[in-house]
Design a protein around this motif. Structure first.
Motif, short mmCIF file in Angstrom:
data_model
loop_
_atom_site.label_atom_id
_atom_site.label_comp_id
_atom_site.label_asym_id
_atom_site.label_seq_id
_atom_site.Cartn_x
_atom_site.Cartn_y
_atom_site.Cartn_z
N LEU A 205 -18.53 -21.10 -7.93
CA LEU A 205 -19.78 -20.18 -6.71
C LEU A 205 -18.72 -19.52 -5.73
N GLN A 206 -17.47 -19.66 -5.48
CA GLN A 206 -17.48 -18.49 -4.17
C GLN A 206 -17.11 -17.20 -4.80
N MET A 207 -16.51 -17.80 -5.99
CA MET A 207 -16.65 -15.66 -6.66
C MET A 207 -17.88 -15.16 -6.72
N ASP A 208 -19.34 -16.09 -7.31
CA ASP A 208 -20.40 -15.76 -7.26
C ASP A 208 -20.87 -14.80 -6.41
N GLU A 209 -20.74 -15.73 -5.15
CA GLU A 209 -21.06 -16.05 -3.62
C GLU A 209 -20.58 -13.97 -3.22
N VAL A 210 -19.08 -13.95 -3.10
CA VAL A 210 -18.37 -12.60 -3.42
C VAL A 210 -19.05 -11.55 -4.32
N THR A 211 -19.26 -12.20 -5.20
CA THR A 211 -19.92 -11.12 -6.38
C THR A 211 -21.24 -10.47 -5.80
N ALA A 212 -22.13 -11.74 -5.54
CA ALA A 212 -23.26 -11.00 -4.31
C ALA A 212 -23.20 -10.89 -3.07
N ASP A 213 -22.30 -10.72 -2.18
CA ASP A 213 -22.06 -10.12 -1.17
C ASP A 213 -20.98 -8.98 -1.55
N ARG A 214 -20.92 -9.05 -2.98
CA ARG A 214 -19.88 -7.41 -3.04
C ARG A 214 -21.32 -6.40 -3.41
N ASP A 215 -21.22 -6.56 -4.64
CA ASP A 215 -23.14 -6.20 -4.50
C ASP A 215 -23.90 -5.75 -3.43
N SER A 216 -24.46 -6.51 -3.09
CA SER A 216 -25.52 -6.70 -1.65
C SER A 216 -24.09 -4.95 -1.00
N MET A 217 -23.00 -5.29 -0.27
CA MET A 217 -22.58 -4.34 0.12
C MET A 217 -22.53 -2.80 -0.97
#
Length: 136
Positions: free
Chosen positions: A61-73
């Motif tokens: 879940l944390q990895m998905d959040e980090v990936t989503a944050d990275r994609d947003s950035m």
């Protein structure tokens, strides 16, 4: 004497049987304890496995959040790059317009000076005309 020997053999056999039973009972107790220990280890392994699976799920879940944050950035960075490109184009256009205005201002300055000279000449001519009219 045979009887005594048989009694001794029987006593030895009874003692050996008692010792074997005691050893068998001790082995049975150890086996029961080993089975109980194995069950505890199995239960602990199950608990540890469940905890690890939970942690793994949380990490995913944390990895998905980090990936989503990275994609947003990345999207924000891409938008910022496009905005920077647009601003750079606008800046170049503004610079060009400024240069055009400066040239035009220079030209107007020359035209103004020329008009001022002509106005001065006309003023002088007008003064001369008035003087001539007065003389006439």
């Amino acid at each position: 004497e045979k009887c005594a020997s048989a009694e001794r053999s029987l006593a030895a056999a009874v003692a050996a049987q008692a010792a074997a039973e005691t050893r068998g009972q001790r082995l049975a107790e150890e086996a029961t304890k080993a089975i109980a220990d194995s069950d505890r280890v199995h239960d602990n392994n199950g608990k540890i496995r469940a905890e690890l699976e939970m942690e793994l799920q949380q990490l995913r879940l944390q990895m998905d959040e980090v990936t989503a944050d990275r994609d947003s950035m990345v999207q924000q960075h891409t938008r910022a790059d496009k905005e920077l490109e647009q601003l750079t184009v606008l800046l170049r256009e503004a610079q060009w317009e400024k240069e055009q205005l400066e040239r035009q201002q220079e030209e107007w300055g020359w035209a103004k000076e020329e008009l001022e000279h002509k106005l001065k000449d006309l003023s002088l001519l007008l003064v001369d005309k008035e003087k001539l009219e007065v003389k006439l």
